[in-house]
Write a protein that holds these residues in place. Structure first.
Motif, PDB file in Angstrom:
ATOM      1  N   ALA A 151       5.589   3.164   2.578  1.00  0.00           N
ATOM      2  CA  ALA A 151       6.294   3.848   3.669  1.00  0.00           C
ATOM      3  C   ALA A 151       5.319   4.608   4.565  1.00  0.00           C
ATOM      4  CB  ALA A 151       7.343   4.796   3.102  1.00  0.00           C
ATOM      5  N   ALA A 152       4.333   5.270   3.968  1.00  0.00           N
ATOM      6  CA  ALA A 152       3.370   6.036   4.761  1.00  0.00           C
ATOM      7  C   ALA A 152       2.507   5.130   5.618  1.00  0.00           C
ATOM      8  CB  ALA A 152       2.499   6.884   3.838  1.00  0.00           C
ATOM      9  N   VAL A 153       2.107   3.989   5.056  1.00  0.00           N
ATOM     10  CA  VAL A 153       1.318   3.023   5.834  1.00  0.00           C
ATOM     11  C   VAL A 153       2.158   2.450   6.966  1.00  0.00           C
ATOM     12  CG1 VAL A 153       0.245   0.741   5.735  1.00  0.00           C
ATOM     13  CG2 VAL A 153      -0.310   2.457   4.001  1.00  0.00           C
ATOM     14  N   ARG A 154       3.417   2.158   6.689  1.00  0.00           N
ATOM     15  CA  ARG A 154       4.290   1.611   7.737  1.00  0.00           C
ATOM     16  C   ARG A 154       4.469   2.614   8.870  1.00  0.00           C
ATOM     17  NH1 ARG A 154       5.758  -3.162   9.685  1.00  0.00           N
ATOM     18  NH2 ARG A 154       6.189  -3.988   7.596  1.00  0.00           N
ATOM     19  N   ARG A 155       4.609   3.894   8.544  1.00  0.00           N
ATOM     20  CA  ARG A 155       4.752   4.904   9.594  1.00  0.00           C
ATOM     21  C   ARG A 155       3.505   4.957  10.477  1.00  0.00           C
ATOM     22  NH1 ARG A 155       7.540   7.742   5.454  1.00  0.00           N
ATOM     23  NH2 ARG A 155       5.624   8.801   4.791  1.00  0.00           N
ATOM     24  N   ALA A 156       2.337   4.896   9.863  1.00  0.00           N
ATOM     25  CA  ALA A 156       1.097   4.917  10.639  1.00  0.00           C
ATOM     26  C   ALA A 156       0.989   3.669  11.515  1.00  0.00           C
ATOM     27  CB  ALA A 156      -0.107   5.016   9.709  1.00  0.00           C
ATOM     28  N   ALA A 157       1.303   2.516  10.955  1.00  0.00           N
ATOM     29  CA  ALA A 157       1.234   1.273  11.712  1.00  0.00           C
ATOM     30  C   ALA A 157       2.221   1.282  12.876  1.00  0.00           C
ATOM     31  CB  ALA A 157       1.490   0.080  10.797  1.00  0.00           C
ATOM     32  N   ASP A 158       3.430   1.775  12.628  1.00  0.00           N
ATOM     33  CA  ASP A 158       4.421   1.846  13.703  1.00  0.00           C
ATOM     34  C   ASP A 158       3.957   2.774  14.821  1.00  0.00           C
ATOM     35  OD1 ASP A 158       6.064   0.099  12.353  1.00  0.00           O
ATOM     36  OD2 ASP A 158       7.472   1.625  11.652  1.00  0.00           O
ATOM     37  N   ALA A 159       3.292   3.870  14.447  1.00  0.00           N
ATOM     38  CA  ALA A 159       2.817   4.807  15.468  1.00  0.00           C
ATOM     39  C   ALA A 159       1.788   4.160  16.378  1.00  0.00           C
ATOM     40  CB  ALA A 159       2.215   6.045  14.799  1.00  0.00           C
ATOM     41  N   TYR A 160       0.988   3.269  15.824  1.00  0.00           N
ATOM     42  CA  TYR A 160      -0.053   2.596  16.602  1.00  0.00           C
ATOM     43  C   TYR A 160       0.417   1.252  17.159  1.00  0.00           C
ATOM     44  CZ  TYR A 160      -3.721   5.929  15.495  1.00  0.00           C
ATOM     45  OH  TYR A 160      -4.500   7.070  15.427  1.00  0.00           O
ATOM     46  N   LYS A 161       1.680   0.951  16.993  1.00  0.00           N
ATOM     47  CA  LYS A 161       2.272  -0.293  17.495  1.00  0.00           C
ATOM     48  C   LYS A 161       1.574  -1.524  16.901  1.00  0.00           C
ATOM     49  CE  LYS A 161       4.821   2.411  19.982  1.00  0.00           C
ATOM     50  NZ  LYS A 161       4.335   3.693  19.443  1.00  0.00           N
ATOM     51  N   VAL A 162       1.348  -1.457  15.595  1.00  0.00           N
ATOM     52  CA  VAL A 162       0.715  -2.555  14.866  1.00  0.00           C
ATOM     53  C   VAL A 162       1.792  -3.485  14.337  1.00  0.00           C
ATOM     54  CG1 VAL A 162      -0.684  -3.168  12.847  1.00  0.00           C
ATOM     55  CG2 VAL A 162      -1.252  -1.141  14.212  1.00  0.00           C
ATOM     56  N   TYR A 163       1.630  -4.764  14.569  1.00  0.00           N
ATOM     57  CA  TYR A 163       2.504  -5.761  13.966  1.00  0.00           C
ATOM     58  C   TYR A 163       1.896  -6.212  12.642  1.00  0.00           C
ATOM     59  CZ  TYR A 163       4.430 -10.234  12.700  1.00  0.00           C
ATOM     60  OH  TYR A 163       4.995 -11.253  11.984  1.00  0.00           O
ATOM     61  N   TYR A 164       2.688  -6.225  11.574  1.00  0.00           N
ATOM     62  CA  TYR A 164       2.220  -6.862  10.345  1.00  0.00           C
ATOM     63  C   TYR A 164       3.396  -7.240   9.463  1.00  0.00           C
ATOM     64  CZ  TYR A 164       2.793  -2.611   7.374  1.00  0.00           C
ATOM     65  OH  TYR A 164       3.277  -1.538   6.679  1.00  0.00           O
ATOM     66  N   GLU A 165       3.224  -8.328   8.761  1.00  0.00           N
ATOM     67  CA  GLU A 165       4.177  -8.791   7.750  1.00  0.00           C
ATOM     68  C   GLU A 165       3.362  -9.401   6.621  1.00  0.00           C
ATOM     69  OE1 GLU A 165       7.308  -8.331   7.546  1.00  0.00           O
ATOM     70  OE2 GLU A 165       7.734  -7.590   9.565  1.00  0.00           O
ATOM     71  N   SER A 166       3.760  -9.116   5.398  1.00  0.00           N
ATOM     72  CA  SER A 166       3.022  -9.653   4.255  1.00  0.00           C
ATOM     73  C   SER A 166       3.884 -10.629   3.474  1.00  0.00           C
ATOM     74  CB  SER A 166       2.545  -8.522   3.344  1.00  0.00           C
ATOM     75  OG  SER A 166       3.641  -7.811   2.800  1.00  0.00           O
ATOM     76  N   SER A 167       3.209 -11.537   2.765  1.00  0.00           N
ATOM     77  CA  SER A 167       3.898 -12.522   1.942  1.00  0.00           C
ATOM     78  C   SER A 167       2.983 -12.880   0.779  1.00  0.00           C
ATOM     79  CB  SER A 167       4.230 -13.771   2.767  1.00  0.00           C
ATOM     80  OG  SER A 167       3.050 -14.340   3.297  1.00  0.00           O
ATOM     81  N   PRO A 168       3.565 -13.286  -0.362  1.00  0.00           N
ATOM     82  CA  PRO A 168       2.730 -13.631  -1.524  1.00  0.00           C
ATOM     83  C   PRO A 168       1.923 -14.903  -1.271  1.00  0.00           C
ATOM     84  CG  PRO A 168       5.043 -14.109  -1.963  1.00  0.00           C
ATOM     85  CD  PRO A 168       5.005 -13.390  -0.656  1.00  0.00           C
ATOM     86  N   ARG A 169       0.675 -14.903  -1.767  1.00  0.00           N
ATOM     87  CA  ARG A 169      -0.141 -16.116  -1.737  1.00  0.00           C
ATOM     88  C   ARG A 169       0.237 -17.010  -2.916  1.00  0.00           C
ATOM     89  NH1 ARG A 169      -4.736 -15.699   1.534  1.00  0.00           N
ATOM     90  NH2 ARG A 169      -5.335 -13.567   2.115  1.00  0.00           N
ATOM     91  N   PRO A 170       0.157 -18.324  -2.751  1.00  0.00           N
ATOM     92  CA  PRO A 170       0.493 -19.225  -3.869  1.00  0.00           C
ATOM     93  C   PRO A 170      -0.344 -18.955  -5.118  1.00  0.00           C
ATOM     94  CG  PRO A 170       0.326 -20.453  -1.816  1.00  0.00           C
ATOM     95  CD  PRO A 170      -0.132 -19.063  -1.511  1.00  0.00           C
ATOM     96  N   GLY A 171      -1.608 -18.586  -4.952  1.00  0.00           N
ATOM     97  CA  GLY A 171      -2.473 -18.357  -6.097  1.00  0.00           C
ATOM     98  C   GLY A 171      -2.519 -16.921  -6.563  1.00  0.00           C
ATOM     99  N   GLY A 172      -1.672 -16.074  -6.010  1.00  0.00           N
ATOM    100  CA  GLY A 172      -1.674 -14.657  -6.365  1.00  0.00           C
ATOM    101  C   GLY A 172      -2.161 -13.797  -5.224  1.00  0.00           C
ATOM    102  N   GLY A 173      -1.801 -12.538  -5.235  1.00  0.00           N
ATOM    103  CA  GLY A 173      -2.149 -11.641  -4.150  1.00  0.00           C
ATOM    104  C   GLY A 173      -1.208 -11.815  -2.973  1.00  0.00           C
ATOM    105  N   ARG A 174      -1.539 -11.152  -1.876  1.00  0.00           N
ATOM    106  CA  ARG A 174      -0.689 -11.206  -0.700  1.00  0.00           C
ATOM    107  C   ARG A 174      -1.511 -11.565   0.529  1.00  0.00           C
ATOM    108  NH1 ARG A 174       4.169  -9.684  -1.975  1.00  0.00           N
ATOM    109  NH2 ARG A 174       4.896  -9.640   0.156  1.00  0.00           N
ATOM    110  N   ALA A 175      -0.875 -12.308   1.427  1.00  0.00           N
ATOM    111  CA  ALA A 175      -1.446 -12.577   2.744  1.00  0.00           C
ATOM    112  C   ALA A 175      -0.739 -11.670   3.742  1.00  0.00           C
ATOM    113  CB  ALA A 175      -1.251 -14.042   3.126  1.00  0.00           C
ATOM    114  N   VAL A 176      -1.462 -11.130   4.674  1.00  0.00           N
ATOM    115  CA  VAL A 176      -0.890 -10.219   5.667  1.00  0.00           C
ATOM    116  C   VAL A 176      -1.179 -10.760   7.059  1.00  0.00           C
ATOM    117  CG1 VAL A 176      -0.785  -7.868   6.539  1.00  0.00           C
ATOM    118  CG2 VAL A 176      -1.297  -8.258   4.123  1.00  0.00           C
TER     119      VAL A 176
END
Length: 206
Positions: free
Chosen positions: A138-163
């Motif tokens: 939530a804190a990261v999302r608030r900072a990103a929203d303040a700077y008008k940053v677009y981001y969405e994350s999704s799981p990688r097939p082999g593990g971890g997340r892609a953003v």
């Protein structure tokens, strides 16, 4: 600022869908945020409450008195983030002693993975003065929203997340006000050219 530079910084364009009754409105698409930045339709930047790679609480007030280069990304980013961080580090090296008046800040968009310890290992590869910030989702999302940053994350097939994320380097003045941005892939020499007039400008009286 040219529209093609803005478009280059947005890795994914999503159409906006209308919310169902009783649900919060969907997050703005990359295209909508591009429009905000292109035409300065809204303020950019603002308060945040995160923690650095040493585990210390940090807010935007900690960086007053210096120009800020603020970059949002994640340590597992395969190419864009390390390339831009390398150029930020080179810009500071090119500035020499004047770099003391510039503070580079990296804010992770993958806080579940990018712990303080991982940031402490990762960021010195680019410059020893890089401050890394992480926190709750939530804190990261608030900072990103303040700077008008677009981001969405999704799981990688082999593990971890892609953003998927926009990749701008934001330039903020000594009071935390937004001055502009560098598009992804901006060379260090270009950054230095833009930074030098701000380094010599006298700060506004408080």
């Amino acid at each position: 600022m040219r529209s093609q530079a803005l478009a280059a910084g947005l890795l994914c364009l999503l159409g906006a869908l209308g919310p169902a009754r009783g649900e919060p409105p969907p997050r703005r698409s990359a295209a909508a945020l591009m429009d905000v930045l292109m035409w300065n339709r809204e303020p950019v930047g603002g308060p945040f409450a995160l923690s650095d790679q040493a585990g210390r609480p940090r807010t935007e007030a900690d960086f007053r008195g210096r120009l800020l280069l603020v970059y949002f990304g994640y340590t597992a980013c395969p190419d864009v983030c390390p390339t831009d961080l390398m150029e930020i580090g080179r810009a500071l090296t090119l500035l020499g002693p004047d770099a003391d008046a510039v503070q580079p800040v990296f804010i992770t968009l993958d806080p579940e993975h990018d712990t303080a310890g991982l940031l402490a290992e990762y960021l010195p590869n680019f410059h020893p003065r890089l401050v890394g910030l992480t926190g709750s989702e939530a804190a990261v999302r608030r900072a990103a929203d303040a700077y008008k940053v677009y981001y969405e994350s999704s799981p990688r097939p082999g593990g971890g997340r892609a953003v998927e994320h926009s990749a701008f380097t934001y330039l903020m003045d000594r009071s935390g006000a937004y001055l502009g941005f560098f598009p992804p892939g901006t060379a260090a020499e270009r950054m230095v050219t833009i930074l030098r007039p701000h380094l010599t400008a006298r700060p506004a009286a408080e």
